[in-house]
Structure formats: C-alpha cells, structure tokens
Design a protein around this motif. Sequence first.
Motif, short mmCIF file in Angstrom:
data_model
loop_
_atom_site.label_atom_id
_atom_site.label_comp_id
_atom_site.label_asym_id
_atom_site.label_seq_id
_atom_site.Cartn_x
_atom_site.Cartn_y
_atom_site.Cartn_z
N LYS A 185 0.81 -1.22 0.00
CA LYS A 185 0.00 0.00 0.00
C LYS A 185 0.84 1.26 0.00
N ALA A 186 2.17 1.10 0.01
CA ALA A 186 3.05 2.27 -0.03
C ALA A 186 2.88 2.98 -1.36
N GLY A 187 2.92 4.32 -1.30
CA GLY A 187 2.72 5.10 -2.51
C GLY A 187 3.55 6.35 -2.53
N PRO A 188 3.41 7.16 -3.57
CA PRO A 188 4.22 8.36 -3.74
C PRO A 188 4.17 9.29 -2.53
N GLY A 189 5.34 9.69 -2.07
CA GLY A 189 5.43 10.65 -0.97
C GLY A 189 5.18 10.07 0.39
N GLY A 190 5.02 8.75 0.49
CA GLY A 190 4.64 8.15 1.77
C GLY A 190 5.81 7.78 2.65
N LEU A 191 5.46 7.28 3.83
CA LEU A 191 6.43 6.79 4.82
C LEU A 191 6.04 5.36 5.14
N PHE A 192 7.01 4.45 5.06
CA PHE A 192 6.74 3.03 5.32
C PHE A 192 7.25 2.63 6.69
N LEU A 193 6.41 1.89 7.44
CA LEU A 193 6.78 1.41 8.77
C LEU A 193 7.32 -0.01 8.66
N ALA A 194 8.55 -0.21 9.07
CA ALA A 194 9.16 -1.54 9.02
C ALA A 194 8.88 -2.28 10.32
N LEU B 155 10.55 4.15 8.26
CA LEU B 155 10.75 4.27 9.69
C LEU B 155 11.15 2.88 10.17
N ALA B 156 12.40 2.72 10.62
CA ALA B 156 12.94 1.39 10.84
C ALA B 156 13.76 1.33 12.11
N ALA B 157 14.05 0.11 12.55
CA ALA B 157 14.87 -0.11 13.74
C ALA B 157 16.33 -0.33 13.39
N ARG B 158 16.64 -0.46 12.09
CA ARG B 158 18.02 -0.65 11.64
C ARG B 158 18.12 -0.17 10.19
N PRO B 159 19.33 0.14 9.73
CA PRO B 159 19.49 0.55 8.33
C PRO B 159 18.99 -0.53 7.39
N VAL B 160 18.36 -0.10 6.28
CA VAL B 160 17.75 -1.05 5.36
C VAL B 160 18.22 -0.86 3.91
N GLY B 161 19.25 -0.03 3.69
CA GLY B 161 19.80 0.13 2.36
C GLY B 161 19.07 1.11 1.47
N VAL B 162 18.01 1.71 1.98
CA VAL B 162 17.27 2.75 1.29
C VAL B 162 17.03 3.87 2.30
N ALA C 258 10.32 -0.56 19.05
CA ALA C 258 11.00 0.69 18.72
C ALA C 258 10.22 1.48 17.68
N VAL C 259 9.76 0.80 16.62
CA VAL C 259 9.04 1.49 15.56
C VAL C 259 7.67 1.96 16.04
N LEU C 260 6.99 1.12 16.85
CA LEU C 260 5.69 1.53 17.39
C LEU C 260 5.82 2.75 18.29
N HIS C 261 6.86 2.77 19.11
CA HIS C 261 7.07 3.92 20.00
C HIS C 261 7.29 5.19 19.17
N ALA C 262 8.11 5.08 18.13
CA ALA C 262 8.37 6.23 17.26
C ALA C 262 7.09 6.67 16.56
N LEU C 263 6.28 5.71 16.12
CA LEU C 263 5.02 6.03 15.46
C LEU C 263 4.11 6.82 16.40
N GLY C 264 4.06 6.41 17.65
CA GLY C 264 3.25 7.13 18.63
C GLY C 264 3.74 8.55 18.84
#
Length: 519
Positions: free
Chosen positions: A37-46, A70-77, A106-112
């Motif tokens: 469901k990711a699309g142009p200009g969006g932010l993806f939660l890992a 938005l990730a807990a570790r580097p993902v190459g992008v 970690a990601v849920l906390h950041a999302l909040g």
Amino acid sequence: MIPMTLSRIAEIVGGTLHDVDDPSTQVTGTVEFDSRKAGPGGLFLALPGARVDGHDHAEAAVAAGAVAVLAARPVGVPAIVVPSVPNDGPSAVMLLEHDTDGSGAAVLHALGLLARAVVDELAAEGSASGGGLTLVGVTGSAGKTSTKDLIAALLRERGEVVAPPGSFNNELGLPWTVLRADEKTRFLVLEMSARGVGHVGELTKIAPPKIGVVLNVGTAHLGEFGSREAIAVAKGELVEALPSAADGGVAVLNADDRMVAAMASRTKARIVFVGQSEDCDVRATDVVVDDQARASFTLNCSQGSARIRLAVHGEHHVSNALAAAAVALENGLAVADIARVLEGTKAASARRMEVTERADGVTVVNDSYNANPDSMRAALKALVSMARSDRHFGRRSWAVLGEMGELGPESVVEHDAIGRLAVRLDVSKLIVVGTGRTSRAMHQGAVMEGSWGDESVVVPDAAAAIAILEAELEPGDLVLVKASKSVELWTVAEAILAATPSDNTGDANTDGENGGDSQ
C-alpha cells in the motif's frame, strides 16, 4: 498526514537519518505498514509480523514511491532509524509474540511520538485560526466499532472527519489513523482498546481526547484482565485523561451499565449520561424492534425529541446510537439532523451484523468479525427476534458459533452459558464449530439445558458446518454466524451466500410443520 520533512520527523522520534540524500525531503503521502500500500510521498513502517519482517520489504516500499522508511536498523534505502525501547510495556503489547528483537517496539514507539506531534501541531493551528481539531475517544468491551462509525457519520455534518476503517484501535491502528489527519480535519474519532490495565492510558497520551465515550464493561479479554473490575479500571482510563469541564472535556457514560456510570467519579470532565433510565441526559424510550432486528426508539434530550428507526441490526445498537447522538449534540447538531443521519447510516465496517437475504429467502446474519460473551448474547437475541417476527414466524433459526477467545479461566463457563442461552432463546439449530474443550462446553451446555436429538451438533471445522447448511437449509431460514476473529468463521457466511439455493426443498413452509422452532 501533514507535510513534514525527514529531518523534522527524525527530530520528533529521536531517530537518525540513513541513506538520505536530502533531509529536507517531505513526507506528503500516507504512512503505511503494508508495503503493497506504499505510494508516492509516503512513509513506510518496518514492523515485524507473524510471517514477514517489514525491514525486508523496505526496498519495495521505496520503489513504490515511499520517500523513506521508519525502521529499527538501516535497510539500504532512505530511512529514519529509531532507537530501541523496552519491549515489555503497553506500547509493545500487540507485537510481543513475534517481536523477538525489539524492533517492533522501537518502531511503534516512534510512530506514537510522530502521531502525538501531528495532533499537537493541528491543535495549535486550529487555535490560531479560531477553529480546532476535536478528538473523540471511544472505548468499551463491545460496540466500539459500530459506535465509532455512527459518530463519524454524524460529525461529517459539521466538517471533515478522520476515523479508522474497521477496528484499528491499538498501538498501531490508533496512531496510523491519527496520521490520516491534515489541516482540513475537524474531527478525529478514535477507538481505544485494551488487553490490560494501562493500555487505554497509553493511547490517550498519543491522542488526548476532548470527548470520551465509555459504552460498557463486559467480559471481552477477561483472560488478560482477570476480572470485570480490572476491565472497568482499564476502560475508565479514558475519562481520567479528559480535560476538565472548564476546558471543554466531556465524558459520555452509559448509565445503564453500573460500572460505567461509576466512572463519573474518576473524571474532571462534564458528565453526559446516556441510556434508558429516567435520569439520563440523552435517553431512549418506546424501544421496538422490527422483523430485521432493527430498533426504533424516541430520542429525548434537553434540545428536543425525535423518533428514530435505526438502519443497523440488533437492539443493542440503541445504546450505541445514544452515545453517538450525545457526541453530536455536544458538537452542535440539531436533533432532527441526528435522527436523519442515524436513520440513513448502515454498518460501515464489514462482518458486523451484516444481514443479507438469498433469492430463496434464506437470510444470513454475518457477525463473524469477532465475539465475546456480551456480543454473542446480543447477536443471539437479534436472531430470535427476527425469527419470531411476523415476516419470519414459523421459519427456523440457525446459530453457527465458534470459539470466543481470550476469556482465560472463565472460558469453559462462558461457552457453556452461551450454549444454554441458545436453548433458552429457542434457537432451532445450533452448530458449534471446533473440537477444543470450549467448543465442546458450548455444545454440552446446550445439551444440558434441554437440547435433544440433533438440535445442537459440534463439527470440527467450517467446511463441516457448510456441508450441514447446504444439505439442510430451507427457504426462509435465518442463519447467524459468529465467533472470534481467529476462527475465520466468515467463510461459512460467504459460502452460504454464494451457494445456489437447492431446488429440492419444495415451497417455503409457512405453518411451521417442516421447520418451526422447537418447543
């Protein structure tokens, strides 16, 4: 979501930019946790899931147009990598089962944190412009989603509304919903669920409500809470978080539930009692139910009264409608407009008392999204109300029921009670799906209450239930399908509705000879 630069998001969540060429790049699209469901200009939660880890799909999300992850570790992008947090608090409750490395927490906390920043910014902009964002929180053991849908329909008469689809009501779904809001949003209508004390309180920190609605204190998630008293403590965290009456806080409480009414002492907000008792501020009188289990009632309040015929099915929706009406009244809707909207609003969320009739008159009540003892009782009562109406009188009522999850030590007792209730209500045929001890307890409860012959049967799975229905359904029969979400019993409803009605059953019997309710 309101446009926001990656550097600003990193600042809010305490994260670090990785593989980002331009920190001033803005997130202008939606925030998604499903890479499809990711699309142009969006932010993806890992986020880690039961079968896949979102970190492994970061590249696909960016390829689809997301500007960062938005990730807990580097993902190459391009990514905002967030710091770890303790994986044992309320913010991690949803993901504990498969969050083995703490990345989900970690990601849920950041999302909040991000959602709270958006709420604060929109509130500040509203104050400066003389408008404002009004947050409405809804909690209760049953009816949250239906009430949320009714509130959203009513408030759309006053401005732009953001509300969750279905039951997005936990540490992921609530902030995800908040981040759908932008400068045009006038109302945020949010469900707040809990699996333990402290969870609703955590959600109110992410999105502090101005109006809080508490519907009931039942037995959903009894296994996690241990007692109804503990459930009341958790649900009451919503009204504890409301602002004072002087600052516009309003607590809408169901006076017909004594545990909810008692929450009046736990809030500084102004109290609005709803229910059928005489001293309620928003009251229903003269309640009647039609042949489709749709309730009609007279709405009474200080602003006036109106006769309302609900479009949703089940008498239990009267209390949901009263709560929604109270919220609408607080936001300036006239009684006549409330009546008009409620009469035209059907169930907006799938598999919740969906009533569909086949060409041969077989009616399927698909209430399979979830189940607890309170909602199970309400659904059974709606089924027999329909079966006993003038339109359906003499036809058979079928209840296809599965396990109610998360009831803990009371599970066997509660399933036994539902089996007994089905017999007391004179449901014609009970099909219990499942081979566990709780399923057996439901069947045994029916037998012990007086079911005889094959009035109650227990089958191993949905396919076996479908086989019985396809062989035995007669024109005009009514079929309720209900269980906890994990049972996926909606497959039964879908199969029966998709089936070609048999042509060997003869004409529909109208005198009860070939299928009247058992006595």
